[in-house]
Design an enzyme around this catalytic site. Structure first.
Site, PDB file in Angstrom:
ATOM      1  N   GLU A   1       0.868  -1.186   0.000  1.00 56.00           N
ATOM      2  CA  GLU A   1       0.000   0.000   0.000  1.00 56.00           C
ATOM      3  C   GLU A   1       0.900   1.231   0.000  1.00 56.00           C
ATOM      4  O   GLU A   1       1.716   1.398   0.900  1.00 56.00           O
ATOM      5  CB  GLU A   1      -0.893  -0.021   1.244  1.00 56.00           C
TER       6      GLU A   1
ATOM      7  N   GLU B   1     -11.962   4.168 -12.076  1.00 53.93           N
ATOM      8  CA  GLU B   1     -10.848   4.467 -11.185  1.00 53.93           C
ATOM      9  C   GLU B   1     -10.386   3.236 -10.408  1.00 53.93           C
ATOM     10  O   GLU B   1     -10.026   3.315  -9.228  1.00 53.93           O
ATOM     11  CB  GLU B   1     -11.215   5.604 -10.229  1.00 53.93           C
TER      12      GLU B   1
ATOM     13  N   GLU C   1       4.527  -1.434  -8.248  1.00 58.25           N
ATOM     14  CA  GLU C   1       5.450  -1.352  -9.381  1.00 58.25           C
ATOM     15  C   GLU C   1       6.891  -1.114  -8.918  1.00 58.25           C
ATOM     16  O   GLU C   1       7.834  -1.259  -9.706  1.00 58.25           O
ATOM     17  CB  GLU C   1       5.027  -0.226 -10.339  1.00 58.25           C
TER      18      GLU C   1
ATOM     19  N   GLU D   1      -8.658  -5.938  -3.654  1.00 57.27           N
ATOM     20  CA  GLU D   1      -9.973  -5.319  -3.842  1.00 57.27           C
ATOM     21  C   GLU D   1      -9.721  -4.105  -4.722  1.00 57.27           C
ATOM     22  O   GLU D   1      -9.442  -3.022  -4.237  1.00 57.27           O
ATOM     23  CB  GLU D   1     -10.552  -4.944  -2.475  1.00 57.27           C
TER      24      GLU D   1
END
Lengths: 324, 324
Positions: free
Chosen positions: A26, A77, A55, A68
C-alpha cells in the site's frame, strides 16, 4: 475494507489454516495504520506491510494475490492495471488470483429517482426540477440503488475480465451492440450497469460451491450499488418492444484509470438480434418457435429425454423486418 | 425540500383552502428554478418568487412565515437570524410562525460506529483504526443515526427557541450543567443531540392535535439524523451511575451562522442534581422516596384522589455525598 491495504501477496500451504507469509502492499499513508492493525492482531510475524507502489517493490513469487481493485461499474478508477502488473511479476505459474474473473452486465431500466419520483411530490409537480437534475448527470454515470422492479429487460454480459490472463491492453476498450425485448410496459430511462466477481475455490476444497461477489439489483445492496447511464429523454416502451443500443467504454487517453463511456440508441432494424431474442419482431418470434421445435424434435429423435439440449447457431439472422 | 426557496410569506384567509398571496424569498440561483416550478404548477397568480436576501426586500406585512431554517443539531449553519429579521419586519402582530418553537435535547449515548463496531470486523481487531477515526471527529460533531438502544440515559431539554419572541441576541449562547443516572450498564462514548420543532394549529382548527417535526432517535429517521459529540475516551457506566457534564454552544465570533460547542465532563459531586434525580447517589434515592411519600400524603390529605399532584421545590439540594 477500502481503508486497508489494497493488495496482499500470500505464500501458503493451507490458506484456510492461515498463510505462512503475507506481503501487504500500500503506497499511501494508510500503510502506517495497517502496520498498527497487524501489530494489534499479533500477526507481525506473518504480515509484512510494504509502503510502496507495487510497481516499485521486489518480493519472491507468491501463491496467491488478493486485491480489492474494483471501482464503480467495475472499471471506474479501479486498480486493475497494478494488479495485472503484480500478477505478471510476482505470481507463481500455478498461483491463484482473488478474484479470478469479473463480468460486467447491462440492462435497460427506469430511474425513478431522476424521473418519476418528481412528478408528484406532496401534490407539487417538479418535472422541471428533475430535468435540471438530470442535466447535471449527463457528464458522468450516476451511482444509485436500482430496484429489481425497475429493470426493463434481461441483462446481457457486457464484458468478461479474466484476471489470470488478461493484459492491461486487453482492457483498453469494450464495445457491444445489443437488442433486448422490454420485459414489461414501462419508461425506458437509462442503462443499468453492474458487475460480479468470481473467486477461486479454497485449495483444501472447503467452502460450499462458487464464491461470488454479486452487485446485481437482484442481490443485496453493496458499497458499489449500481451504475446508471441516464438517457437525456425517456422513452415509453411496451412489453416485447425491442430496445437497441451500442455501449462503448474506452480508457481516457489522459488518465488510464478512467474510462469514457458512450451510449448510442440504435434502431432495432439496424442491429443483429440475439438467438433467441426476447423482442416481438415477427422474425424473432418465429425463430424462437422454430428453435423450440428443433429442440423438442432433437430430444425425441435422440431419446435424450433426461438431458438438456442447447442449440447453437453460428450465424445471427439478418432481421430487417420491424412489425412493431 | 431544501432545494426550494427557504422562506415563504403568505397572506391568507384560510390557509387550509389555499393562501391568497405568497412571497417566496430566495437569494441564490435556485430562485430561477423555483419560478419554473411555480409556473409548472400554474400558481404564478399566487406565488411571487423574489430573488433577493430577505434583508433586502420590501413587501407588505404578512399573516404567516413558513421557513425550513433548521440545520444539523438545529443551530448548525441555520438560517434562523434571517427568519427572525423577517418576523421583526414583515409579520403582522397576530401572525403565525411555522415552526413556532424548537427544542434541543441531549442524552448520553454509545456510538458503536466509532467504537464497538471496530472491535471485531470478521475476526480482525481494528481498535487502533477506530481511534484514528475518532481523532478525525474531535473538531466537529458527527452526524450519525443513533439507535434508541444506544441511548444511556433520559434526555434533557437543552434549550428552547421561541420563534415568536426570541431575538438574534437570545441565540448567542446556551449553556447547561446536568447530571443524569445511566439507564443501564454500558459504554458512555458521547452526547447525543437532537431537536424537535412545533408548528401552530391550522386556523380553522383542522389537523388532529400537535404538529411536530421530531428528530429523536426514537422517531423515524430524518435528513438531520442525530448529532453526536464524541468523547475522546469511552467510560464504562453501571445502571444508576451519575453522568455529569456541562455543554456550551456559542456563536463563532467570525461566522455568526456557526456555533462553537464545548462539552466538559464534570464530577457528579460538583453539580446540582435535578429533582427527582435518576442517579444512585444516596441523597437522590432518599429524596426521590421522600418526594413520592409527600405526593402520596398530599393526595390523601386533600382528598384529591383523581388529580395528579406535582411537588415543586425552589432550591436544588446540595448533593456532595457520593455513594457510588
Amino acid at each position: 475494507m477500502e481503508e486497508c491495504p489494497d493488495q496482499y501477496f500470500s505464500s501458503y500451504e493451507d490458506l484456510d489454516a492461515g498463510a505462512k507469509k503475507v506481503y501487504a502492499v500500500e503506497a499511501s499513508n494508510i500503510a502506517d495504520l495497517a502496520k498498527e492493525v497487524v501489530k494489534e492482531n499479533k500477526l507481525d510475524h506473518i504480515i509484512e506491510v510494504i509502503k510502496e507502489k507495487v510497481e516499485d517493490i521486489k518480493i519472491p513469487k507468491v501463491d496467491a494475490i488478493v486485491s480489492e481493485w474494483m471501482g464503480f461499474y467495475l472499471l471506474h478508477e479501479g486498480m486493475l492495471d497494478s494488479v495485472i502488473y503484480a500478477r505478471e511479476n510476482f505470481l507463481k505459474d500455478d498461483g491463484e488470483m482473488f478474484p479470478e474473473s469479473a463480468t460486467i452486465f447491462v440492462a435497460p431500466c427506469s430511474i425513478p429517482s431522476l424521473y418519476n419520483n418528481w412528478n408528484n411530490v406532496h401534490g407539487v409537480s417538479l418535472k422541471c426540477f428533475a430535468k435540471e437534475l438530470r442535466a447535471t448527470k449527463n457528464l458522468r454515470p450516476e451511482i444509485v440503488e436500482v430496484k429489481p422492479e425497475d429493470l426493463l429487460g434481461e441483462e446481457i454480459a457486457y464484458c468478461w475480465v479474466n484476471m489470470r490472463e488478461d493484459t492491461a491492453e486487453d482492457l483498453n476498450e469494450f464495445t457491444l451492440k445489443h437488442v433486448v425485448g422490454a420485459s414489461k410496459n414501462g419508461n425506458y430511462q437509462g442503462l443499468c450497469v453492474w458487475f460480479e466477481c468470481n473467486f477461486p475455490q479454497l485449495p483444501d476444497g472447503t467452502g460450499d460451491g462458487r464464491v461470488v461477489l454479486d452487485t446485481s439489483p437482484k442481490s443485496a445492496l453493496t458499497h458499489w450499488k449500481q451504475t446508471v447511464i441516464v438517457l437525456p429523454h425517456e422513452q415509453d416502451v411496451e412489453e416485447g418492444e425491442p430496445i437497441a443500443f451500442e455501449l462503448n467504454m474506452s480508457r481516457d487517453p489522459t488518465s488510464s484509470r478512467r474510462y469514457n463511456i458512450q451510449l448510442s440508441m440504435l434502431s432495432p432494424e439496424d442491429v443483429d438480434h440475439p438467438l433467441p431474442c426476447s423482442c416481438h419482431f415477427t422474425k424473432c418470434i418465429l425463430t424462437k418457435a422454430v428453435l423450440a421445435q428443433h429442440a423438442e424434435r432433437a430430444l425425441i429423435e435422440n431419446k435424450m429425454d433426461d438431458e438438456k439440449v442447447g442449440i447453437i447457431m453460428d450465424e445471427p439472422i439478418d432481421d430487417d423486418d420491424d412489425d412493431s
